[in-house]
Design an enzyme around this catalytic site. Sequence first.
Site, mmCIF file in Angstrom:
data_model
loop_
_atom_site.group_PDB
_atom_site.id
_atom_site.type_symbol
_atom_site.label_atom_id
_atom_site.label_comp_id
_atom_site.label_asym_id
_atom_site.label_seq_id
_atom_site.Cartn_x
_atom_site.Cartn_y
_atom_site.Cartn_z
ATOM 1 N N CYS A 149 0.835 -1.237 -0.077
ATOM 2 C CA CYS A 149 -0.156 0.262 -0.035
ATOM 3 C C CYS A 149 0.808 1.280 -0.069
ATOM 4 O O CYS A 149 1.849 1.305 0.986
ATOM 5 C CB CYS A 149 -0.706 0.014 1.110
ATOM 6 S SG CYS A 149 -1.628 1.498 1.520
ATOM 7 N N CYS A 204 0.746 3.297 3.312
ATOM 8 C CA CYS A 204 1.356 2.623 4.207
ATOM 9 C C CYS A 204 2.985 2.572 4.243
ATOM 10 O O CYS A 204 3.901 2.911 5.157
ATOM 11 C CB CYS A 204 0.976 1.159 4.372
ATOM 12 S SG CYS A 204 -0.674 0.989 5.050
ATOM 13 N N GLY A 229 -13.618 7.301 -8.250
ATOM 14 C CA GLY A 229 -12.296 7.396 -8.805
ATOM 15 C C GLY A 229 -11.042 7.056 -7.510
ATOM 16 O O GLY A 229 -9.938 7.598 -7.913
ATOM 17 N N HIS A 288 -6.581 3.103 0.782
ATOM 18 C CA HIS A 288 -6.216 3.725 2.029
ATOM 19 C C HIS A 288 -6.859 4.781 2.299
ATOM 20 O O HIS A 288 -6.468 5.907 1.590
ATOM 21 C CB HIS A 288 -4.824 3.602 2.250
ATOM 22 C CG HIS A 288 -4.210 3.831 3.599
ATOM 23 N ND1 HIS A 288 -3.041 3.317 4.256
ATOM 24 C CD2 HIS A 288 -4.751 4.878 4.479
ATOM 25 C CE1 HIS A 288 -2.703 3.923 5.476
ATOM 26 N NE2 HIS A 288 -3.664 4.719 5.698
ATOM 27 N N HIS A 337 -8.272 8.329 2.908
ATOM 28 C CA HIS A 337 -7.315 9.639 2.750
ATOM 29 C C HIS A 337 -8.425 10.749 2.405
ATOM 30 O O HIS A 337 -9.387 10.584 1.798
ATOM 31 C CB HIS A 337 -6.346 9.814 1.977
ATOM 32 C CG HIS A 337 -6.818 9.362 0.422
ATOM 33 N ND1 HIS A 337 -6.808 7.913 0.132
ATOM 34 C CD2 HIS A 337 -6.794 10.204 -0.641
ATOM 35 C CE1 HIS A 337 -7.077 7.734 -1.126
ATOM 36 N NE2 HIS A 337 -7.302 8.976 -1.760
ATOM 37 N N HIS A 343 -8.388 14.485 0.536
ATOM 38 C CA HIS A 343 -7.526 15.356 -0.192
ATOM 39 C C HIS A 343 -8.042 17.067 0.400
ATOM 40 O O HIS A 343 -9.325 17.153 0.850
ATOM 41 C CB HIS A 343 -8.413 15.488 -1.436
ATOM 42 C CG HIS A 343 -8.079 14.463 -2.139
ATOM 43 N ND1 HIS A 343 -6.960 14.126 -3.246
ATOM 44 C CD2 HIS A 343 -8.698 12.984 -2.214
ATOM 45 C CE1 HIS A 343 -6.940 12.924 -3.515
ATOM 46 N NE2 HIS A 343 -8.131 12.149 -3.298
#
Length: 114
Positions: free
Chosen positions: A3, A6, A91, A96, A98, A100
Amino acid sequence: MDCVFCKIMKGEIPSEKLYENDEMFIIRDIEPKAAKHYLMIPKRHYKSISEMTDEDGVAFARSLKKISDLTDKLGLQNGYRLVINQGDDAGQTVPHMHVHILAGQPLDFPDLRK
Ligand code: 5GP
Ligand code: ZN
């Protein structure tokens, strides 16, 4: 685990951490979509909101609040937009969780039906 986030967290892929605590870190997006484009990444690996535990949710809320404490450091004084892509239609490319953080310019709000 294979990942990218990670690996960045562990320092196996280089990326300057603009902020870091026990629960999350913030980096610049490698392909910025706005004048300022950061990623706030929880340290625990989970793909999406549907995989969040109650503890993840509490940590996530604290992490969102922390972004507002970093407005000066990240240059967000004039406003910012938070975006969370979930799944294929949105998209999401990195599985993982997150957030933006988009800023640094007026951000239009596209009508995606066009
Ligand atoms: P998603 O499409 O999953 O919502 O967002 C993933 C984001 O991660 C994309 O905007 C992409 O540019 C960014 N990204 C992918 N790989 C890397 C990387 O190795 N370093 C950094 N800093 N950002 C990355
Ligand atoms: Zn991960």
